[in-house]
Write a protein that holds these residues in place. Structure first.
Motif, PDB file in Angstrom:
ATOM      1  N   PHE A   1      67.464  47.569  28.087  1.00 14.36           N
ATOM      2  CA  PHE A   1      67.268  49.014  28.261  1.00 14.36           C
ATOM      3  C   PHE A   1      66.411  49.546  27.109  1.00 14.36           C
ATOM      4  O   PHE A   1      66.877  50.316  26.261  1.00 14.36           O
ATOM      5  N   PRO A   2      65.166  49.138  27.038  1.00 17.25           N
ATOM      6  CA  PRO A   2      64.314  49.456  25.882  1.00 17.25           C
ATOM      7  C   PRO A   2      64.026  50.935  25.689  1.00 17.25           C
ATOM      8  O   PRO A   2      63.633  51.353  24.595  1.00 17.25           O
ATOM      9  N   MET A   3      64.236  51.743  26.717  1.00 19.57           N
ATOM     10  CA  MET A   3      63.987  53.170  26.557  1.00 19.57           C
ATOM     11  C   MET A   3      64.876  53.786  25.475  1.00 19.57           C
ATOM     12  O   MET A   3      64.533  54.809  24.879  1.00 19.57           O
ATOM     13  N   MET A   4      66.018  53.173  25.193  1.00 22.53           N
ATOM     14  CA  MET A   4      66.942  53.714  24.194  1.00 22.53           C
ATOM     15  C   MET A   4      66.323  53.757  22.800  1.00 22.53           C
ATOM     16  O   MET A   4      66.802  54.481  21.923  1.00 22.53           O
ATOM     17  N   ILE A   5      65.243  52.970  22.575  1.00 22.55           N
ATOM     18  CA  ILE A   5      64.575  53.000  21.275  1.00 22.55           C
ATOM     19  C   ILE A   5      63.080  53.273  21.416  1.00 22.55           C
ATOM     20  O   ILE A   5      62.332  53.138  20.439  1.00 22.55           O
ATOM     21  N   ASP A   6      62.667  53.660  22.608  1.00 24.02           N
ATOM     22  CA  ASP A   6      61.246  53.930  22.839  1.00 24.02           C
ATOM     23  C   ASP A   6      60.952  55.389  22.480  1.00 24.02           C
ATOM     24  O   ASP A   6      61.192  56.298  23.277  1.00 24.02           O
ATOM     25  N   LEU A   7      60.414  55.611  21.285  1.00 20.94           N
ATOM     26  CA  LEU A   7      60.180  56.965  20.799  1.00 20.94           C
ATOM     27  C   LEU A   7      58.941  57.616  21.407  1.00 20.94           C
ATOM     28  O   LEU A   7      58.512  58.679  20.950  1.00 20.94           O
ATOM     29  N   ARG A   8      58.400  57.008  22.427  1.00 21.05           N
ATOM     30  CA  ARG A   8      57.372  57.686  23.221  1.00 21.05           C
ATOM     31  C   ARG A   8      58.026  58.560  24.294  1.00 21.05           C
ATOM     32  O   ARG A   8      57.362  59.387  24.902  1.00 21.05           O
ATOM     33  N   GLU A   9      59.320  58.337  24.507  1.00 21.62           N
ATOM     34  CA  GLU A   9      60.037  59.047  25.557  1.00 21.62           C
ATOM     35  C   GLU A   9      60.709  60.302  24.996  1.00 21.62           C
ATOM     36  O   GLU A   9      61.474  60.225  24.028  1.00 21.62           O
ATOM     37  N   PRO A  10      60.449  61.485  25.577  1.00 20.33           N
ATOM     38  CA  PRO A  10      61.062  62.730  25.089  1.00 20.33           C
ATOM     39  C   PRO A  10      62.586  62.692  25.067  1.00 20.33           C
ATOM     40  O   PRO A  10      63.200  63.213  24.132  1.00 20.33           O
ATOM     41  N   LEU A  11      63.212  62.098  26.080  1.00 13.38           N
ATOM     42  CA  LEU A  11      64.674  62.034  26.112  1.00 13.38           C
ATOM     43  C   LEU A  11      65.213  61.186  24.966  1.00 13.38           C
ATOM     44  O   LEU A  11      66.273  61.487  24.387  1.00 13.38           O
TER      45      LEU A  11
END
Length: 230
Positions: A99-109
């Protein structure tokens, strides 16, 4: 004594002359005594009411203080529970790579979640008593914890929905390879050279793709080092 009765006998008529005045004076004295007694009773009643009010106020303050402590403890518990949920990702590289979005600081959330966490950590009291007498700080901390928990829920839900879909096919393959290499690096059955090589290759696969949190890297390196030292 005889002289007294002789005086009374001779001047008994004075009773009729002054009897009314004497009776009125006695009544006035009696009324004054009653008023003094009533005033004493009223002062006693007021003192008792004051004592009772003070006891009630003191009890209410104790009840209020306990309610405040429970409210602060509830906020601290919510803070801790949200931290535990985050640590399940932060301290497990394999889960993060799922679940890489949890550390993807390109994502506003993701940005919002990490910003809310930092603010909440800064406002966290050392103990419950630190906030009991400070309603402004108490309210600020409670609101920050709520925002942190909410932001985490939103980010986690979206991360689980997307998984790796936010990455290109090539990037997804790199994430998969990195995940397998990190598992090999921590495998007690692999040779020291295999583990060293696997860890180095995993870091290379992730380079420019995602940045693992410092706590994740530290935990990972400790595990790898522990396997190498055996």
């Amino acid at each position: 004594m005889d002289a007294f009765f002789e005086f009374v006998g001779n001047y008994f008529w004075l009773v009729f002359v002054f009897g009314g005045a004497i009776g009125g004076g006695l009544k006035a004295i009696g009324a004054a005594n009653e008023r003094r007694a009533e005033r004493r009773q009223e002062r006693y009643r007021l003192k008792q009411q004051t004592k009772l009010a003070e006891l009630e106020a003191s009890g209410q303050r104790r009840v209020d203080a306990e309610a405040v402590r429970r409210d602060i403890a509830k906020s601290l518990d919510q803070h801790n529970q949200t931290d535990v949920r985050w640590f399940a990702y932060e301290l497990d590289a394999a889960t993060l790579l799922d679940f890489p979005m949890m550390i993807d600081l390109r994502e506003p959330l993701t940005i919002e979640f990490h910003r809310a966490k930092r603010r909440t950590d800064l406002l966290r009291p050392d103990s419950v008593d630190d906030l009991v007498d400070d309603s402004d700080r108490r309210r600020e901390y409670r609101d920050a914890v709520h925002a942190y928990a909410t932001a985490f829920d939103v980010a986690e839900t979206e991360a689980k929905r997307r998984r790796r879909s936010g990455f290109s096919d090539e990037e997804q393959q790199r994430l998969q390879r990195a995940q397998r290499l990190l598992q090999l690096a921590q495998d007690a059955g692999a040779s020291p050279e295999e583990r060293r090589s696997a860890y180095a290759r995993a870091r290379k696969e992730l380079d420019g793709l995602i940045v693992l949190p410092a706590a994740t890297t530290q935990q990972l390196e400790q595990r790898v080092a522990g396997q190498l030292e055996r």
